[in-house]
Design a protein around this motif. Sequence first.
Motif, PDB file in Angstrom:
ATOM      1  N   GLY A 154       0.803  -1.211   0.000  1.00  0.00           N
ATOM      2  CA  GLY A 154       0.000   0.000   0.000  1.00  0.00           C
ATOM      3  C   GLY A 154       0.839   1.265   0.000  1.00  0.00           C
ATOM      4  N   ILE A 155       1.908   1.257   0.783  1.00  0.00           N
ATOM      5  CA  ILE A 155       2.798   2.413   0.829  1.00  0.00           C
ATOM      6  C   ILE A 155       3.452   2.640  -0.531  1.00  0.00           C
ATOM      7  CG2 ILE A 155       4.963   3.269   1.829  1.00  0.00           C
ATOM      8  CD1 ILE A 155       4.126   1.743   4.414  1.00  0.00           C
ATOM      9  N   ALA A 280       0.829   6.695   5.089  1.00  0.00           N
ATOM     10  CA  ALA A 280       0.954   6.815   6.539  1.00  0.00           C
ATOM     11  C   ALA A 280      -0.048   5.956   7.294  1.00  0.00           C
ATOM     12  CB  ALA A 280       0.776   8.279   6.945  1.00  0.00           C
ATOM     13  N   GLY A 281      -1.231   5.724   6.724  1.00  0.00           N
ATOM     14  CA  GLY A 281      -2.298   5.037   7.441  1.00  0.00           C
ATOM     15  C   GLY A 281      -1.911   3.699   8.046  1.00  0.00           C
ATOM     16  N   PRO A 282      -1.451   2.719   7.247  1.00  0.00           N
ATOM     17  CA  PRO A 282      -1.105   1.413   7.830  1.00  0.00           C
ATOM     18  C   PRO A 282       0.039   1.488   8.829  1.00  0.00           C
ATOM     19  CG  PRO A 282      -1.383   1.254   5.446  1.00  0.00           C
ATOM     20  CD  PRO A 282      -1.367   2.714   5.779  1.00  0.00           C
ATOM     21  N   ILE A 283       0.985   2.423   8.619  1.00  0.00           N
ATOM     22  CA  ILE A 283       2.107   2.550   9.546  1.00  0.00           C
ATOM     23  C   ILE A 283       1.613   3.005  10.916  1.00  0.00           C
ATOM     24  CG2 ILE A 283       4.242   3.798  10.019  1.00  0.00           C
ATOM     25  CD1 ILE A 283       4.707   3.992   7.026  1.00  0.00           C
ATOM     26  N   VAL A 328      -5.419  13.806   3.506  1.00  0.00           N
ATOM     27  CA  VAL A 328      -4.447  12.935   4.186  1.00  0.00           C
ATOM     28  C   VAL A 328      -5.155  12.067   5.218  1.00  0.00           C
ATOM     29  CG1 VAL A 328      -2.483  12.885   5.762  1.00  0.00           C
ATOM     30  CG2 VAL A 328      -2.466  14.450   3.811  1.00  0.00           C
ATOM     31  N   VAL A 329      -5.979  12.679   6.064  1.00  0.00           N
ATOM     32  CA  VAL A 329      -6.695  11.945   7.111  1.00  0.00           C
ATOM     33  C   VAL A 329      -7.618  10.899   6.487  1.00  0.00           C
ATOM     34  CG1 VAL A 329      -8.401  12.170   8.955  1.00  0.00           C
ATOM     35  CG2 VAL A 329      -6.541  13.830   8.764  1.00  0.00           C
ATOM     36  N   ALA A 330      -8.365  11.309   5.473  1.00  0.00           N
ATOM     37  CA  ALA A 330      -9.335  10.405   4.848  1.00  0.00           C
ATOM     38  C   ALA A 330      -8.664   9.156   4.301  1.00  0.00           C
ATOM     39  CB  ALA A 330     -10.098  11.143   3.749  1.00  0.00           C
TER      40      ALA A 330
END
Length: 426
Positions: A154-155, A280-283, A328-330
């Motif tokens: 994903g990254i 950033a989400g999965p991290i 970014v948040v979404a």
Amino acid sequence: MRESNARQHHVGYLQLLRQNRPFRLLWYGQFVSQLGDWFDSIALFALLLHLTNSGAAIGLLLVAQFLPPALVGLGAGIVVDRLSRKTVMIAADLGRAALVLLFLLIRSPETIWIAYAVSAVKFMLGAFFEPARSASIPSVVGGDSLVAANAISGITWSAMLAIGAALGGIVVGTLGTSAAFLIDAASFLLSAYFVYRVPLPRRPDRRPTSHPLEELREAARFLRDDHEIALIALTKGLWSAGGGVLVLLSLYGREIFPWGVEGALSIGLLYAARGLGAGAGPIVAQRVGGSSTYFLRRAIAPAFLLTGLGYAFYGIAPTLWLAALAVVVAHMGGATEWAYSSALIQMHVPDQLLGRIFAIEYVAFTLMTSLSSYTVGKAHDAGMSPRSLALAMAAVFVVASAPLWVLWRRRNAPVLERHDVVDVAP
């Protein structure tokens, strides 16, 4: 079967890439091909706008990219489970390398049909490649590395979105569209080379049933008998019910916060924000909750709410920079859902069914993305403002999360050993 809800050993991303050569080679292939894809996409957008001066031409291109994979997706799953997955991936890469070269023939408005026809076939081949790649990951990484492996994938996608689109724009602007198409073709050849070097373990020969429909019924029976995995396999499709938000990134850049020619810089910033959030989400999620199956299951519904929250703020953001922060948040939520649902499928589904289950998931994703994107585009043309559409899509994400809260109901969830064979006969 075994119960596994203890916090699993955390595997670092760099550690996995350094120590696991097969996964590293598979990742190299993803890296170069997705980088080339963005060169291709930017070149096609620029070429079609130059030849037609029509936004509808871009919309039709997106339809050509999303709908055909849905038509062949279920059949692709059968092929992935019958044949060597390495062979399927290499064949798909070589086919796409040849197809991309046909874009060089687009020279006038009379030849733009090539863009649609070739894109349709190219993305059909992608419908074979992606389930084969996803189904191959458990064969090259251990159970404690599946979350990290999917997060890396994903990254990488998000990084290529942010970097590849920018580099693609530079190449198209300086060297022209033909150079971008040649680079994309070369990227598929390089991907095929890396996949060829991946030492995937030999899978036992599987005798095909008398009719492909029976093989699809086999996968359907597995999902029928395991409602929880069936729900997890549909989470990407549920998220894509709000996939029309991607159209809003261009609409905001052009109409709400125009910066640069036709809002090109604003659009680029918002897409880069999408890539940053997806990376950033999965991290962040893994740092917060780890990689136990208990946490993976319970994180999916909140990830939907995070996406809805982000786009709710996007709908009222007073400045471009705050809108980018909302994106970014979404997409931190969206990427977490993507990585975690993939890992759970790889943990729970027997190897001989993985290709078909991932194909079913892929079909749901492409169909819902096409429908949502078309609906948002039509609503905008009918007079609905981008801000109102953003708030509507935020509500869609909240509603879509409703069935996923059942994943919180059981503390214990069985995890399938990779060597287990499950009888799914009626």
